[in-house]
Design a protein around this motif. Structure first.
Motif, PDB file in Angstrom:
ATOM      1  N   LEU A  17       0.823  -1.207   0.000  1.00 18.74           N
ATOM      2  CA  LEU A  17       0.000   0.000   0.000  1.00 18.74           C
ATOM      3  C   LEU A  17       0.855   1.254   0.000  1.00 18.74           C
ATOM      4  O   LEU A  17       0.584   2.212  -0.737  1.00 18.74           O
ATOM      5  N   THR A  61      -6.942   6.807  -5.026  1.00 15.70           N
ATOM      6  CA  THR A  61      -7.902   6.806  -3.919  1.00 15.70           C
ATOM      7  C   THR A  61      -9.318   6.556  -4.412  1.00 15.70           C
ATOM      8  O   THR A  61     -10.130   5.968  -3.694  1.00 15.70           O
ATOM      9  N   LEU A  75      -9.752   2.876  -4.554  1.00 15.61           N
ATOM     10  CA  LEU A  75      -9.944   2.331  -3.209  1.00 15.61           C
ATOM     11  C   LEU A  75     -11.353   2.613  -2.690  1.00 15.61           C
ATOM     12  O   LEU A  75     -11.986   1.752  -2.072  1.00 15.61           O
ATOM     13  N   ALA A 135     -13.761   0.262  -4.189  1.00 13.38           N
ATOM     14  CA  ALA A 135     -13.732  -1.014  -3.472  1.00 13.38           C
ATOM     15  C   ALA A 135     -14.505  -0.915  -2.159  1.00 13.38           C
ATOM     16  O   ALA A 135     -15.213  -1.847  -1.762  1.00 13.38           O
ATOM     17  N   ALA A 136     -14.391   0.226  -1.487  1.00  6.70           N
ATOM     18  CA  ALA A 136     -15.154   0.432  -0.255  1.00  6.70           C
ATOM     19  C   ALA A 136     -16.653   0.444  -0.535  1.00  6.70           C
ATOM     20  O   ALA A 136     -17.452  -0.028   0.287  1.00  6.70           O
ATOM     21  N   GLU A 175     -17.711  -3.070  -0.665  1.00 13.95           N
ATOM     22  CA  GLU A 175     -17.799  -3.607   0.695  1.00 13.95           C
ATOM     23  C   GLU A 175     -19.065  -3.132   1.399  1.00 13.95           C
ATOM     24  O   GLU A 175     -19.729  -3.908   2.103  1.00 13.95           O
ATOM     25  N   TRP A 204     -14.303  10.850  -0.466  1.00 13.08           N
ATOM     26  CA  TRP A 204     -13.256  10.815  -1.496  1.00 13.08           C
ATOM     27  C   TRP A 204     -13.026  12.206  -2.070  1.00 13.08           C
ATOM     28  O   TRP A 204     -11.871  12.617  -2.265  1.00 13.08           O
ATOM     29  N   LEU A 225      -7.598  -6.539   1.892  1.00 15.08           N
ATOM     30  CA  LEU A 225      -6.265  -6.165   2.376  1.00 15.08           C
ATOM     31  C   LEU A 225      -5.818  -7.212   3.379  1.00 15.08           C
ATOM     32  O   LEU A 225      -6.124  -7.104   4.576  1.00 15.08           O
ATOM     33  N   GLY A 275     -10.675  -4.999   5.298  1.00 13.93           N
ATOM     34  CA  GLY A 275     -11.078  -4.354   4.055  1.00 13.93           C
ATOM     35  C   GLY A 275     -10.705  -2.884   4.021  1.00 13.93           C
ATOM     36  O   GLY A 275     -10.144  -2.331   4.970  1.00 13.93           O
ATOM     37  N   VAL A 276     -11.051  -2.236   2.907  1.00 15.70           N
ATOM     38  CA  VAL A 276     -10.761  -0.817   2.755  1.00 15.70           C
ATOM     39  C   VAL A 276     -11.527  -0.003   3.796  1.00 15.70           C
ATOM     40  O   VAL A 276     -10.978   0.916   4.418  1.00 15.70           O
ATOM     41  N   ARG A 327      -9.961   0.395   7.092  1.00 19.20           N
ATOM     42  CA  ARG A 327      -8.807   1.288   7.173  1.00 19.20           C
ATOM     43  C   ARG A 327      -9.190   2.764   7.044  1.00 19.20           C
ATOM     44  O   ARG A 327      -8.410   3.628   7.447  1.00 19.20           O
ATOM     45  N   VAL A 328     -10.332   3.062   6.451  1.00 20.84           N
ATOM     46  CA  VAL A 328     -10.669   4.471   6.195  1.00 20.84           C
ATOM     47  C   VAL A 328     -11.861   4.947   7.013  1.00 20.84           C
ATOM     48  O   VAL A 328     -12.272   6.104   6.859  1.00 20.84           O
TER      49      VAL A 328
END
Length: 277
Positions: free
Chosen positions: A12, A32, A35, A38-39, A42, A123, A251, A256-257, A260-261
């Motif tokens: 990453l 980003t 990513l 991908a979120a 999810e 984002w 990940l 998952g994404v 992390r965010v």
């Protein structure tokens, strides 16, 4: 597990750091956006979207691409940030009050739209923060990391009263207070760096102090630290309602994404609101 976490973190960083420090903000915005797409997938999986989850991720990515085409990453609509900030404060409080048991009562369509809007705005705020400067975006990232790290160690050392036992049993009120103390200290240190070191842009803290005064800056960083906790708890609530430990396995070693965010989702839009008033 540790080996997986380290390898994933290295990969990453190998992707994110060159994009972040590129001379143009576009590589970071595009990476980003992938990513966040991908979120979005999810989020769909956590909210019973089944086969539509992929479509949700694609739709989110297309919405971000459209914002880039409109030039919103450099000049987003000025009216956007404060309504989003208020929505996060009020909506976050309502969601946490309802807890994991209350989340499934929200209609599926509302949950899907809410998630896509939340991720898209986050984002856009992150991409705009990069446009404002590397020093600025790093100051926001570091606020979230400081709040998390200080809360972790403060909770381990002093934690007695549980913050939200039905959502995240490991969090304590003492951890929240130490996290807030950590970000206040960070704000004053970073203002000194802005004043004494060559930087490409003003940090979040210098911008807030100029707009709101030093007291306003302190209040702003305390609010942002609190909202980082709200973002973390909100994602935990959604996972508990879905019976999931992680948002996905995208990940390895990290989940998952979204895992992390989660804390970044409310912090970046509110930071933009506070810094660009």
């Amino acid at each position: 597990m540790l080996k997986q976490r380290v390898i994933t973190a290295i990969v990453l960083l190998a992707l994110l750091l060159p994009a972040l420090f590129a001379s143009s903000p576009w590589p970071f915005a595009i990476l980003t956006l992938l990513l966040i797409g991908a979120a979005g997938w999810e989020w769909g999986r956590l909210n019973a979207a089944a086969d539509a989850a992929i479509a949700m991720g694609v739709l989110l990515a297309l919405g971000g691409a459209d914002a880039m085409w409109l030039g919103w990453t450099s000049q987003p609509p000025a009216w956007l940030w404060w309504p989003v900030a208020l929505a996060w404060v009020a909506g976050g409080a309502l969601a946490l009050r309802g807890g994991p048991a209350g989340w499934p009562a929200v209609p599926l369509g509302v949950r899907w739209v809410l998630g896509l809007a939340m991720l898209w705005v986050a984002w856009l705020a992150i991409a705009h923060a990069r446009h404002l400067g590397i020093n600025f975006i790093l100051s926001v990232f570091c606020l979230v990391w400081m709040a998390d790290i200080a809360a972790y160690f403060g909770g381990r050392a002093f934690g007695r009263r549980k913050l939200a036992p039905t959502i995240s049993p490991g969090k304590s009120w003492e951890g929240v207070w130490t996290g807030m103390a950590g970000v206040i200290a960070l704000a004053f240190v970073w203002r000194w760096i802005d004043a004494t070191q060559p930087v490409d842009s003003q940090s979040l803290y210098t911008r807030m102090a100029a707009a709101w005064g030093v007291a306003g800056m302190v209040g702003g960083v305390v609010l942002l630290a609190a909202m980082s906790v709200v973002g973390d708890l909100f994602e935990s609530l959604v996972k508990r309602a879905a019976g999931a430990k992680d948002s996905s396995n995208l990940l390895p070693g990290h989940g998952g994404v979204l895992d992390r965010v989660d804390a970044l989702l409310p912090v970046f839009p509110i930071a933009i609101a506070l810094a660009t008033t």
